[in-house]
Design a protein around this motif. Structure first.
Motif, PDB file in Angstrom:
ATOM      1  N   PRO A   1      -7.414  -2.172  14.260  1.00 34.42           N
ATOM      2  CA  PRO A   1      -7.165  -3.512  13.725  1.00 34.42           C
ATOM      3  C   PRO A   1      -8.404  -4.384  13.520  1.00 34.42           C
ATOM      4  CG  PRO A   1      -6.449  -3.371  16.015  1.00 34.42           C
ATOM      5  CD  PRO A   1      -6.826  -1.974  15.586  1.00 34.42           C
ATOM      6  N   ARG A   2      -9.532  -4.053  14.129  1.00 42.65           N
ATOM      7  CA  ARG A   2     -10.734  -4.874  13.964  1.00 42.65           C
ATOM      8  C   ARG A   2     -11.870  -4.141  13.251  1.00 42.65           C
ATOM      9  NH1 ARG A   2      -8.193  -5.697  18.404  1.00 42.65           N
ATOM     10  NH2 ARG A   2      -9.364  -4.181  19.628  1.00 42.65           N
ATOM     11  N   ALA A   3     -11.637  -2.924  12.827  1.00 40.24           N
ATOM     12  CA  ALA A   3     -12.708  -2.127  12.217  1.00 40.24           C
ATOM     13  C   ALA A   3     -13.311  -2.817  10.994  1.00 40.24           C
ATOM     14  CB  ALA A   3     -12.189  -0.742  11.821  1.00 40.24           C
ATOM     15  N   HIS A   4     -12.502  -3.478  10.198  1.00 36.61           N
ATOM     16  CA  HIS A   4     -12.993  -4.096   8.963  1.00 36.61           C
ATOM     17  C   HIS A   4     -13.940  -5.269   9.207  1.00 36.61           C
ATOM     18  CE1 HIS A   4      -9.590  -6.634  10.043  1.00 36.61           C
ATOM     19  NE2 HIS A   4     -10.077  -7.564   9.230  1.00 36.61           N
ATOM     20  N   ARG A   5     -14.017  -5.732  10.452  1.00 36.27           N
ATOM     21  CA  ARG A   5     -14.885  -6.870  10.792  1.00 36.27           C
ATOM     22  C   ARG A   5     -16.091  -6.443  11.618  1.00 36.27           C
ATOM     23  NH1 ARG A   5      -9.888 -10.308  12.775  1.00 36.27           N
ATOM     24  NH2 ARG A   5     -10.490  -9.231  14.671  1.00 36.27           N
ATOM     25  N   ARG A   6     -16.303  -5.164  11.796  1.00 32.70           N
ATOM     26  CA  ARG A   6     -17.344  -4.685  12.704  1.00 32.70           C
ATOM     27  C   ARG A   6     -18.374  -3.831  11.982  1.00 32.70           C
ATOM     28  NH1 ARG A   6     -13.756  -3.446  18.104  1.00 32.70           N
ATOM     29  NH2 ARG A   6     -13.599  -5.635  18.708  1.00 32.70           N
ATOM     30  N   GLU A   7     -19.550  -4.414  11.815  1.00 39.07           N
ATOM     31  CA  GLU A   7     -20.625  -3.677  11.156  1.00 39.07           C
ATOM     32  C   GLU A   7     -20.991  -2.429  11.944  1.00 39.07           C
ATOM     33  OE1 GLU A   7     -25.100  -4.332   9.304  1.00 39.07           O
ATOM     34  OE2 GLU A   7     -24.353  -5.772  10.787  1.00 39.07           O
ATOM     35  N   PHE A   8     -20.879  -2.473  13.284  1.00 36.56           N
ATOM     36  CA  PHE A   8     -21.255  -1.312  14.093  1.00 36.56           C
ATOM     37  C   PHE A   8     -20.302  -0.140  13.896  1.00 36.56           C
ATOM     38  CE2 PHE A   8     -18.639  -3.720  17.165  1.00 36.56           C
ATOM     39  CZ  PHE A   8     -17.807  -2.733  17.686  1.00 36.56           C
ATOM     40  N   VAL A   9     -19.165  -0.363  13.253  1.00 38.32           N
ATOM     41  CA  VAL A   9     -18.265   0.718  12.852  1.00 38.32           C
ATOM     42  C   VAL A   9     -18.498   1.064  11.383  1.00 38.32           C
ATOM     43  CG1 VAL A   9     -15.846   1.346  12.427  1.00 38.32           C
ATOM     44  CG2 VAL A   9     -16.485   0.164  14.547  1.00 38.32           C
ATOM     45  N   LEU A  10     -18.506   0.052  10.527  1.00 36.40           N
ATOM     46  CA  LEU A  10     -18.570   0.285   9.085  1.00 36.40           C
ATOM     47  C   LEU A  10     -19.907   0.870   8.626  1.00 36.40           C
ATOM     48  CD1 LEU A  10     -16.796  -2.941   7.811  1.00 36.40           C
ATOM     49  CD2 LEU A  10     -15.796  -0.663   8.143  1.00 36.40           C
ATOM     50  N   ARG A  11     -21.029   0.386   9.173  1.00 39.48           N
ATOM     51  CA  ARG A  11     -22.342   0.862   8.721  1.00 39.48           C
ATOM     52  C   ARG A  11     -22.506   2.357   9.012  1.00 39.48           C
ATOM     53  NH1 ARG A  11     -25.023  -1.474   5.386  1.00 39.48           N
ATOM     54  NH2 ARG A  11     -24.723  -3.471   6.407  1.00 39.48           N
ATOM     55  N   PRO A  12     -22.287   2.821  10.256  1.00 38.12           N
ATOM     56  CA  PRO A  12     -22.434   4.264  10.470  1.00 38.12           C
ATOM     57  C   PRO A  12     -21.383   5.086   9.719  1.00 38.12           C
ATOM     58  CG  PRO A  12     -21.870   3.138  12.532  1.00 38.12           C
ATOM     59  CD  PRO A  12     -22.120   2.084  11.507  1.00 38.12           C
ATOM     60  N   TRP A  13     -20.164   4.556   9.584  1.00 37.90           N
ATOM     61  CA  TRP A  13     -19.133   5.283   8.841  1.00 37.90           C
ATOM     62  C   TRP A  13     -19.561   5.453   7.396  1.00 37.90           C
ATOM     63  CZ3 TRP A  13     -13.423   3.259   8.194  1.00 37.90           C
ATOM     64  CH2 TRP A  13     -12.636   4.254   7.610  1.00 37.90           C
ATOM     65  N   SER A  14     -20.109   4.406   6.804  1.00 41.12           N
ATOM     66  CA  SER A  14     -20.575   4.481   5.419  1.00 41.12           C
ATOM     67  C   SER A  14     -21.692   5.512   5.276  1.00 41.12           C
ATOM     68  CB  SER A  14     -21.056   3.104   4.959  1.00 41.12           C
ATOM     69  OG  SER A  14     -21.516   3.158   3.641  1.00 41.12           O
TER      70      SER A  14
ATOM     71  N   PRO B   1     -23.881  -6.520  21.552  1.00 42.31           N
ATOM     72  CA  PRO B   1     -22.486  -6.488  21.991  1.00 42.31           C
ATOM     73  C   PRO B   1     -21.655  -7.521  21.232  1.00 42.31           C
ATOM     74  CG  PRO B   1     -23.914  -7.366  23.722  1.00 42.31           C
ATOM     75  CD  PRO B   1     -24.794  -6.940  22.602  1.00 42.31           C
ATOM     76  N   VAL B   2     -20.383  -7.205  21.047  1.00 38.10           N
ATOM     77  CA  VAL B   2     -19.450  -8.108  20.365  1.00 38.10           C
ATOM     78  C   VAL B   2     -18.386  -8.521  21.369  1.00 38.10           C
ATOM     79  CG1 VAL B   2     -17.744  -8.308  18.523  1.00 38.10           C
ATOM     80  CG2 VAL B   2     -19.858  -7.028  18.124  1.00 38.10           C
ATOM     81  N   GLY B   3     -18.279  -9.831  21.606  1.00 33.90           N
ATOM     82  CA  GLY B   3     -17.278 -10.324  22.547  1.00 33.90           C
ATOM     83  C   GLY B   3     -17.646  -9.964  23.973  1.00 33.90           C
ATOM     84  N   GLY B   4     -16.811 -10.379  24.902  1.00 34.36           N
ATOM     85  CA  GLY B   4     -16.993 -10.017  26.301  1.00 34.36           C
ATOM     86  C   GLY B   4     -18.145 -10.743  26.964  1.00 34.36           C
ATOM     87  N   PRO B   5     -18.475 -10.312  28.175  1.00 30.78           N
ATOM     88  CA  PRO B   5     -19.524 -10.963  28.960  1.00 30.78           C
ATOM     89  C   PRO B   5     -20.924 -10.599  28.462  1.00 30.78           C
ATOM     90  CG  PRO B   5     -18.727  -9.039  30.108  1.00 30.78           C
ATOM     91  CD  PRO B   5     -17.861  -9.194  28.886  1.00 30.78           C
ATOM     92  N   GLU B   6     -21.921 -11.285  29.008  1.00 30.02           N
ATOM     93  CA  GLU B   6     -23.326 -10.956  28.741  1.00 30.02           C
ATOM     94  C   GLU B   6     -23.554  -9.496  29.148  1.00 30.02           C
ATOM     95  OE1 GLU B   6     -27.289 -12.339  27.751  1.00 30.02           O
ATOM     96  OE2 GLU B   6     -25.458 -13.517  27.765  1.00 30.02           O
ATOM     97  N   GLN B   7     -24.195  -8.728  28.275  1.00 33.25           N
ATOM     98  CA  GLN B   7     -24.405  -7.307  28.557  1.00 33.25           C
ATOM     99  C   GLN B   7     -25.481  -6.749  27.655  1.00 33.25           C
ATOM    100  OE1 GLN B   7     -20.990  -4.837  27.093  1.00 33.25           O
ATOM    101  NE2 GLN B   7     -20.113  -6.849  26.618  1.00 33.25           N
ATOM    102  N   GLY B   8     -25.899  -5.515  27.945  1.00 36.30           N
ATOM    103  CA  GLY B   8     -26.957  -4.867  27.190  1.00 36.30           C
ATOM    104  C   GLY B   8     -26.489  -4.354  25.831  1.00 36.30           C
ATOM    105  N   ARG B   9     -27.483  -3.950  25.029  1.00 32.98           N
ATOM    106  CA  ARG B   9     -27.225  -3.435  23.681  1.00 32.98           C
ATOM    107  C   ARG B   9     -26.544  -2.060  23.752  1.00 32.98           C
ATOM    108  NH1 ARG B   9     -30.213  -5.892  19.591  1.00 32.98           N
ATOM    109  NH2 ARG B   9     -30.464  -3.932  18.500  1.00 32.98           N
ATOM    110  N   TYR B  10     -25.784  -1.767  22.726  1.00 30.36           N
ATOM    111  CA  TYR B  10     -25.049  -0.514  22.621  1.00 30.36           C
ATOM    112  C   TYR B  10     -25.783   0.460  21.716  1.00 30.36           C
ATOM    113  CZ  TYR B  10     -20.782  -2.353  24.708  1.00 30.36           C
ATOM    114  OH  TYR B  10     -19.868  -2.856  25.594  1.00 30.36           O
ATOM    115  N   LEU B  11     -25.525   1.738  21.938  1.00 27.84           N
ATOM    116  CA  LEU B  11     -25.766   2.754  20.917  1.00 27.84           C
ATOM    117  C   LEU B  11     -24.394   3.075  20.343  1.00 27.84           C
ATOM    118  CD1 LEU B  11     -28.375   5.281  22.376  1.00 27.84           C
ATOM    119  CD2 LEU B  11     -28.751   3.348  20.823  1.00 27.84           C
TER     120      LEU B  11
END
Length: 176
Positions: free
Chosen positions: A122-135, A51-61
């Motif tokens: 606005p934050r896509a360029h800083r997020r591997e979880f967006v850029l990696r699958p998009w690539s 997870p990026v930011g926010g409270p303690e939480q589980g992993r995302y798909l």
């Protein structure tokens, strides 16, 4: 009435509550169902992410869908928000756990500062979880105003994004 203009849309999907894979597949089915104005071009592999930011939480798909889109930006936003609601998305804590998040990352080459839907995201360029699958879905992808996705990825450090080859999304009507 003017004919709809087709543009390439990039949608990031993610979730970390419940049956994460079933929710992602259900979202793909809903977004690309008959009459939505979206037609799938490519679906990325599925990634498991910290997870990026926010409270303690589980992993995302997470995954990215690339689509041909006949919708205007507000219509696309409404579709993504309806899809989130259909999967019981609750917005209580910023960047908190959620069943489903569908972000509009880009729509054609559009650049807009509209506070309801800023394009590109606005934050896509800083997020591997967006850029990696998009690539993976589109190796030649370009984030409007920021440059090639491959270059943006190289500039990021490891953000805990791991490909899950044991999981695969399918566009409606495709084999699998």
């Amino acid at each position: 009435m003017a004919a709809a203009r087709t543009r390439r849309a990039v949608l990031a999907l993610g979730g970390n509550i419940g049956d994460r894979m079933a929710v992602l597949q259900g979202a793909v089915d809903a977004l690309f169902g008959a009459g939505t104005g979206l037609r799938p071009v490519a679906l990325s592999p599925v990634y498991e992410t910290e997870p990026v930011g926010g409270p303690e939480q589980g992993r995302y798909l997470n995954a990215v869908a690339v689509a041909d889109c006949d919708l205007e930006p507000g219509e696309l936003l409404a579709l993504t928000q309806r899809t989130e609601q259909d999967f019981h998305r609750v917005r209580e804590v910023r960047w908190g756990p959620r069943t489903l998040d569908v972000d509009v990352i880009a729509l054609g080459g559009e650049i807009s500062g509209d506070p309801r839907l800023t394009l590109p995201h606005p934050r896509a360029h800083r997020r591997e979880f967006v850029l990696r699958p998009w690539s993976d879905a589109d190796p030649e992808a370009v984030l409007p105003g920021r440059g090639p996705v491959a270059d943006l990825l190289r500039a990021l450090g490891d953000q805990g994004v791991h490909r899950r080859d044991d999981l695969q999304l399918h566009a409606p009507g495709s084999a699998g």
